[in-house]
Design a protein around this motif. Sequence first.
Motif, PDB file in Angstrom:
ATOM      1  N   ARG A  10       0.829  -1.210   0.000  1.00 35.33           N
ATOM      2  CA  ARG A  10       0.000   0.000   0.000  1.00 35.33           C
ATOM      3  C   ARG A  10       0.862   1.257   0.000  1.00 35.33           C
ATOM      4  N   SER A  11       1.927   1.242   0.805  1.00 33.84           N
ATOM      5  CA  SER A  11       2.803   2.413   0.862  1.00 33.84           C
ATOM      6  C   SER A  11       3.427   2.701  -0.496  1.00 33.84           C
ATOM      7  N   ALA A  12       3.853   1.639  -1.193  1.00 32.90           N
ATOM      8  CA  ALA A  12       4.475   1.821  -2.504  1.00 32.90           C
ATOM      9  C   ALA A  12       3.467   2.332  -3.522  1.00 32.90           C
ATOM     10  N   ALA A  13       2.266   1.775  -3.497  1.00 31.28           N
ATOM     11  CA  ALA A  13       1.222   2.240  -4.421  1.00 31.28           C
ATOM     12  C   ALA A  13       0.900   3.705  -4.166  1.00 31.28           C
ATOM     13  N   ALA A  32       8.832   9.541  -5.723  1.00 35.30           N
ATOM     14  CA  ALA A  32       8.070   8.684  -4.804  1.00 35.30           C
ATOM     15  C   ALA A  32       8.884   8.325  -3.565  1.00 35.30           C
ATOM     16  N   GLY A  33      10.188   8.598  -3.600  1.00 30.69           N
ATOM     17  CA  GLY A  33      11.097   8.189  -2.534  1.00 30.69           C
ATOM     18  C   GLY A  33      10.698   8.595  -1.130  1.00 30.69           C
ATOM     19  N   PRO A  34      10.322   9.865  -0.889  1.00 36.23           N
ATOM     20  CA  PRO A  34       9.968  10.260   0.482  1.00 36.23           C
ATOM     21  C   PRO A  34       8.800   9.479   1.068  1.00 36.23           C
ATOM     22  N   VAL A  35       7.778   9.221   0.259  1.00 33.93           N
ATOM     23  CA  VAL A  35       6.640   8.452   0.757  1.00 33.93           C
ATOM     24  C   VAL A  35       7.033   6.987   0.937  1.00 33.93           C
ATOM     25  N   LEU A  36       7.858   6.477   0.030  1.00 34.62           N
ATOM     26  CA  LEU A  36       8.366   5.112   0.192  1.00 34.62           C
ATOM     27  C   LEU A  36       9.138   4.995   1.504  1.00 34.62           C
ATOM     28  N   VAL A  42       8.813   2.448   4.660  1.00 27.15           N
ATOM     29  CA  VAL A  42       9.915   1.592   5.119  1.00 27.15           C
ATOM     30  C   VAL A  42      10.154   1.768   6.613  1.00 27.15           C
ATOM     31  N   ARG A  43       9.999   2.985   7.102  1.00 23.53           N
ATOM     32  CA  ARG A  43      10.193   3.232   8.537  1.00 23.53           C
ATOM     33  C   ARG A  43       9.153   2.479   9.363  1.00 23.53           C
ATOM     34  N   VAL A  44       7.923   2.451   8.893  1.00 21.99           N
ATOM     35  CA  VAL A  44       6.873   1.701   9.598  1.00 21.99           C
ATOM     36  C   VAL A  44       7.179   0.210   9.552  1.00 21.99           C
ATOM     37  N   VAL A  45       7.587  -0.276   8.374  1.00 28.45           N
ATOM     38  CA  VAL A  45       7.917  -1.693   8.208  1.00 28.45           C
ATOM     39  C   VAL A  45       9.084  -2.077   9.112  1.00 28.45           C
ATOM     40  N   SER A  46      10.067  -1.191   9.215  1.00 23.20           N
ATOM     41  CA  SER A  46      11.239  -1.477  10.039  1.00 23.20           C
ATOM     42  C   SER A  46      10.854  -1.721  11.498  1.00 23.20           C
ATOM     43  N   VAL A  47      10.045  -0.827  12.050  1.00 25.27           N
ATOM     44  CA  VAL A  47       9.625  -0.977  13.450  1.00 25.27           C
ATOM     45  C   VAL A  47       8.795  -2.249  13.632  1.00 25.27           C
ATOM     46  N   SER A  48       7.874  -2.494  12.701  1.00 24.77           N
ATOM     47  CA  SER A  48       7.031  -3.680  12.793  1.00 24.77           C
ATOM     48  C   SER A  48       7.852  -4.963  12.730  1.00 24.77           C
ATOM     49  N   ALA A  61       0.444  10.807   5.965  1.00 23.03           N
ATOM     50  CA  ALA A  61      -0.778  10.025   5.721  1.00 23.03           C
ATOM     51  C   ALA A  61      -0.441   8.553   5.575  1.00 23.03           C
ATOM     52  N   VAL A  62       0.659   8.239   4.877  1.00 21.45           N
ATOM     53  CA  VAL A  62       1.071   6.847   4.707  1.00 21.45           C
ATOM     54  C   VAL A  62       1.402   6.222   6.053  1.00 21.45           C
ATOM     55  N   ALA A  63       2.099   6.957   6.913  1.00 26.95           N
ATOM     56  CA  ALA A  63       2.440   6.437   8.233  1.00 26.95           C
ATOM     57  C   ALA A  63       1.200   6.157   9.060  1.00 26.95           C
ATOM     58  N   ARG A  64       0.226   7.082   8.997  1.00 28.80           N
ATOM     59  CA  ARG A  64      -1.012   6.880   9.767  1.00 28.80           C
ATOM     60  C   ARG A  64      -1.789   5.669   9.262  1.00 28.80           C
TER      61      ARG A  64
END
Length: 230
Positions: A99-102, A135-139, A143-149, A222-225
Amino acid sequence: MKWQWIADNWDQISDYGWAHLWLAVVPVIVGTVLSIPLGWIANRYRFTRGTLLVLGGVLYAIPSLPLFVVLPSILGTKILDPVNVEVALSIYALAIMLRSAADAFASVDRNDILSADAVGYGALRRFVTVELPLAGPVLLAGVRVVSVSTVSLVTVGSLIGVNSLGYFFIDGYQRDFPTEIWVGVIGTVLIALVLDAILVIIGRVTMPWAKRSPRVRARREAVAREAINT
Protein backbone atom coordinates in the motif's frame (compact mmCIF):
# COMPACT_ATOMS: atom_id res chain seq x y z
CA MET A 1 17.45 -4.56 37.40
CA LYS A 2 20.25 -7.00 38.21
CA TRP A 3 23.20 -5.17 36.65
CA GLN A 4 25.64 -7.90 37.58
CA TRP A 5 23.57 -10.43 35.61
CA ILE A 6 23.70 -8.13 32.59
CA ALA A 7 27.49 -7.81 32.90
CA ASP A 8 27.95 -11.57 33.33
CA ASN A 9 25.75 -12.35 30.30
CA TRP A 10 26.79 -9.49 28.04
CA ASP A 11 28.29 -11.77 25.39
CA GLN A 12 25.01 -13.64 25.02
CA ILE A 13 23.03 -10.40 24.99
CA SER A 14 25.21 -8.89 22.26
CA ASP A 15 25.14 -12.09 20.17
CA TYR A 16 21.35 -12.24 20.31
CA GLY A 17 21.18 -8.52 19.62
CA TRP A 18 23.20 -8.86 16.41
CA ALA A 19 21.13 -11.89 15.42
CA HIS A 20 17.96 -9.87 16.05
CA LEU A 21 19.27 -7.01 13.90
CA TRP A 22 20.15 -9.34 11.02
CA LEU A 23 16.80 -11.12 11.18
CA ALA A 24 15.07 -7.72 10.92
CA VAL A 25 17.19 -6.02 8.26
CA VAL A 26 16.98 -8.72 5.59
CA PRO A 27 13.14 -8.86 5.50
CA VAL A 28 12.89 -5.05 5.42
CA ILE A 29 15.19 -4.92 2.39
CA VAL A 30 13.46 -7.82 0.63
CA GLY A 31 9.97 -6.48 1.31
CA THR A 32 10.92 -3.01 0.11
CA VAL A 33 12.61 -4.20 -3.09
CA LEU A 34 9.66 -6.44 -4.01
CA SER A 35 7.07 -3.79 -3.17
CA ILE A 36 8.48 -1.14 -5.51
CA PRO A 37 7.61 -2.82 -8.84
CA LEU A 38 4.34 -4.17 -7.44
CA GLY A 39 3.41 -0.74 -6.08
CA TRP A 40 4.20 0.83 -9.45
CA ILE A 41 1.99 -1.74 -11.19
CA ALA A 42 -0.82 -1.12 -8.70
CA ASN A 43 -0.66 2.59 -9.43
CA ARG A 44 -0.09 2.30 -13.19
CA TYR A 45 -2.83 -0.21 -13.90
CA ARG A 46 -5.82 0.68 -11.77
CA PHE A 47 -7.57 -2.67 -12.20
CA THR A 48 -4.66 -4.38 -10.40
CA ARG A 49 -4.63 -2.02 -7.41
CA GLY A 50 -7.54 -3.59 -5.55
CA THR A 51 -6.26 -7.13 -6.14
CA LEU A 52 -2.73 -6.39 -4.96
CA LEU A 53 -3.82 -4.43 -1.90
CA VAL A 54 -6.30 -7.11 -0.88
CA LEU A 55 -3.55 -9.70 -1.33
CA GLY A 56 -1.30 -7.64 0.93
CA GLY A 57 -4.03 -7.46 3.57
CA VAL A 58 -4.56 -11.22 3.42
CA LEU A 59 -0.84 -11.91 3.78
CA TYR A 60 -0.56 -9.62 6.79
CA ALA A 61 -3.57 -11.30 8.40
CA ILE A 62 -1.75 -14.66 8.57
CA PRO A 63 -0.79 -15.32 12.23
CA SER A 64 2.98 -15.21 12.62
CA LEU A 65 3.55 -18.25 14.85
CA PRO A 66 1.61 -20.73 12.65
CA LEU A 67 3.41 -19.32 9.61
CA PHE A 68 6.80 -19.91 11.25
CA VAL A 69 5.77 -23.50 11.97
CA VAL A 70 4.35 -24.23 8.50
CA LEU A 71 7.13 -22.67 6.41
CA PRO A 72 9.76 -25.42 7.03
CA SER A 73 7.52 -27.97 5.33
CA ILE A 74 7.03 -25.61 2.39
CA LEU A 75 10.66 -24.52 2.05
CA GLY A 76 12.20 -27.87 2.95
CA THR A 77 14.22 -26.33 5.76
CA LYS A 78 14.71 -27.30 9.39
CA ILE A 79 12.31 -25.69 11.84
CA LEU A 80 15.20 -23.95 13.68
CA ASP A 81 16.62 -22.49 10.46
CA PRO A 82 16.57 -18.64 10.63
CA VAL A 83 15.57 -18.64 6.95
CA ASN A 84 12.03 -19.54 8.01
CA VAL A 85 11.76 -16.38 10.12
CA GLU A 86 13.30 -14.21 7.41
CA VAL A 87 10.91 -15.53 4.75
CA ALA A 88 7.90 -15.04 7.02
CA LEU A 89 8.93 -11.52 7.97
CA SER A 90 9.64 -10.69 4.33
CA ILE A 91 6.03 -11.65 3.57
CA TYR A 92 4.77 -9.31 6.29
CA ALA A 93 7.11 -6.52 5.16
CA LEU A 94 5.84 -6.86 1.60
CA ALA A 95 2.24 -6.89 2.80
CA ILE A 96 2.70 -3.56 4.60
CA MET A 97 4.82 -1.96 1.90
CA LEU A 98 2.43 -2.75 -0.96
CA ARG A 99 0.00 0.00 0.00
CA SER A 100 2.80 2.41 0.86
CA ALA A 101 4.47 1.82 -2.50
CA ALA A 102 1.22 2.24 -4.42
CA ASP A 103 0.51 5.47 -2.55
CA ALA A 104 4.08 6.65 -3.12
CA PHE A 105 3.80 6.40 -6.90
CA ALA A 106 0.32 7.91 -6.77
CA SER A 107 1.85 10.94 -5.01
CA VAL A 108 4.03 11.72 -8.04
CA ASP A 109 2.65 14.74 -9.88
CA ARG A 110 1.18 13.74 -13.22
CA ASN A 111 2.72 16.84 -14.81
CA ASP A 112 6.21 15.56 -13.97
CA ILE A 113 5.48 12.29 -15.76
CA LEU A 114 4.07 14.11 -18.79
CA SER A 115 7.12 16.36 -18.88
CA ALA A 116 9.43 13.34 -18.90
CA ASP A 117 7.42 11.82 -21.75
CA ALA A 118 7.57 15.10 -23.64
CA VAL A 119 11.37 15.21 -23.62
CA GLY A 120 11.57 11.62 -24.87
CA TYR A 121 12.21 9.58 -21.74
CA GLY A 122 11.54 5.87 -22.18
CA ALA A 123 9.50 3.96 -19.61
CA LEU A 124 12.54 2.59 -17.75
CA ARG A 125 14.45 5.89 -17.70
CA ARG A 126 11.33 7.76 -16.56
CA PHE A 127 10.81 5.26 -13.75
CA VAL A 128 14.42 5.41 -12.53
CA THR A 129 15.08 9.15 -12.89
CA VAL A 130 11.63 10.68 -12.33
CA GLU A 131 9.01 8.47 -10.69
CA LEU A 132 11.18 6.59 -8.19
CA PRO A 133 13.03 9.67 -6.82
CA LEU A 134 9.79 11.65 -6.47
CA ALA A 135 8.07 8.68 -4.80
CA GLY A 136 11.10 8.19 -2.53
CA PRO A 137 9.97 10.26 0.48
CA VAL A 138 6.64 8.45 0.76
CA LEU A 139 8.37 5.11 0.19
CA LEU A 140 10.77 5.96 3.02
CA ALA A 141 7.84 6.67 5.35
CA GLY A 142 6.50 3.20 4.60
CA VAL A 143 9.92 1.59 5.12
CA ARG A 144 10.19 3.23 8.54
CA VAL A 145 6.87 1.70 9.60
CA VAL A 146 7.92 -1.69 8.21
CA SER A 147 11.24 -1.48 10.04
CA VAL A 148 9.63 -0.98 13.45
CA SER A 149 7.03 -3.68 12.79
CA THR A 150 9.65 -6.19 11.66
CA VAL A 151 11.94 -5.58 14.62
CA SER A 152 9.05 -6.35 16.97
CA LEU A 153 7.94 -9.46 15.04
CA VAL A 154 11.45 -10.96 15.14
CA THR A 155 10.90 -11.72 18.82
CA VAL A 156 8.15 -14.23 17.93
CA GLY A 157 10.75 -16.41 16.23
CA SER A 158 12.19 -17.28 19.63
CA LEU A 159 9.07 -19.34 20.30
CA ILE A 160 10.27 -21.85 17.67
CA GLY A 161 13.90 -21.74 18.82
CA VAL A 162 15.34 -19.08 16.48
CA ASN A 163 17.27 -17.03 18.97
CA SER A 164 17.01 -13.26 19.14
CA LEU A 165 16.31 -10.79 21.91
CA GLY A 166 12.93 -12.51 22.18
CA TYR A 167 14.74 -15.33 23.97
CA PHE A 168 15.02 -13.09 27.03
CA PHE A 169 11.25 -12.51 27.06
CA ILE A 170 10.58 -16.24 27.19
CA ASP A 171 13.38 -17.23 29.55
CA GLY A 172 12.72 -14.31 31.87
CA TYR A 173 9.01 -15.12 32.03
CA GLN A 174 9.64 -18.82 32.69
CA ARG A 175 12.13 -18.01 35.45
CA ASP A 176 10.13 -15.09 36.83
CA PHE A 177 13.22 -12.94 36.28
CA PRO A 178 12.19 -9.38 35.26
CA THR A 179 15.75 -8.30 34.43
CA GLU A 180 15.85 -10.67 31.47
CA ILE A 181 12.50 -9.41 30.23
CA TRP A 182 13.64 -5.80 30.47
CA VAL A 183 16.85 -6.63 28.60
CA GLY A 184 14.76 -8.05 25.76
CA VAL A 185 12.35 -5.11 25.73
CA ILE A 186 14.98 -2.39 25.91
CA GLY A 187 17.22 -4.12 23.38
CA THR A 188 14.37 -4.48 20.91
CA VAL A 189 13.36 -0.84 21.29
CA LEU A 190 16.97 0.32 20.84
CA ILE A 191 17.34 -1.68 17.63
CA ALA A 192 14.09 -0.20 16.29
CA LEU A 193 15.24 3.33 17.17
CA VAL A 194 18.68 2.83 15.62
CA LEU A 195 17.25 1.47 12.37
CA ASP A 196 14.74 4.31 12.20
CA ALA A 197 17.50 6.88 12.76
CA ILE A 198 19.58 5.30 9.99
CA LEU A 199 16.63 5.46 7.62
CA VAL A 200 16.04 9.13 8.48
CA ILE A 201 19.69 9.93 7.78
CA ILE A 202 19.58 8.04 4.48
CA GLY A 203 16.47 9.98 3.52
CA ARG A 204 18.02 13.36 4.36
CA VAL A 205 21.20 12.57 2.44
CA THR A 206 19.63 11.06 -0.67
CA MET A 207 16.38 13.07 -0.83
CA PRO A 208 17.08 16.61 0.44
CA TRP A 209 14.12 17.97 -1.53
CA ALA A 210 11.62 16.01 0.58
CA LYS A 211 11.73 18.29 3.63
CA ARG A 212 11.06 21.33 1.46
CA SER A 213 7.83 20.00 0.00
CA PRO A 214 4.65 20.44 2.12
CA ARG A 215 2.79 18.12 -0.26
CA VAL A 216 5.33 15.34 0.20
CA ARG A 217 5.34 15.79 3.99
CA ALA A 218 1.54 15.59 4.12
CA ARG A 219 1.49 12.45 1.98
CA ARG A 220 4.28 10.86 3.99
CA GLU A 221 2.41 11.47 7.24
CA ALA A 222 -0.78 10.02 5.72
CA VAL A 223 1.07 6.85 4.71
CA ALA A 224 2.44 6.44 8.23
CA ARG A 225 -1.01 6.88 9.77
CA GLU A 226 -2.57 4.36 7.36
CA ALA A 227 0.15 1.80 8.07
CA ILE A 228 -0.29 2.17 11.82
CA ASN A 229 -4.07 1.83 11.56
CA THR A 230 -3.76 -1.38 9.57
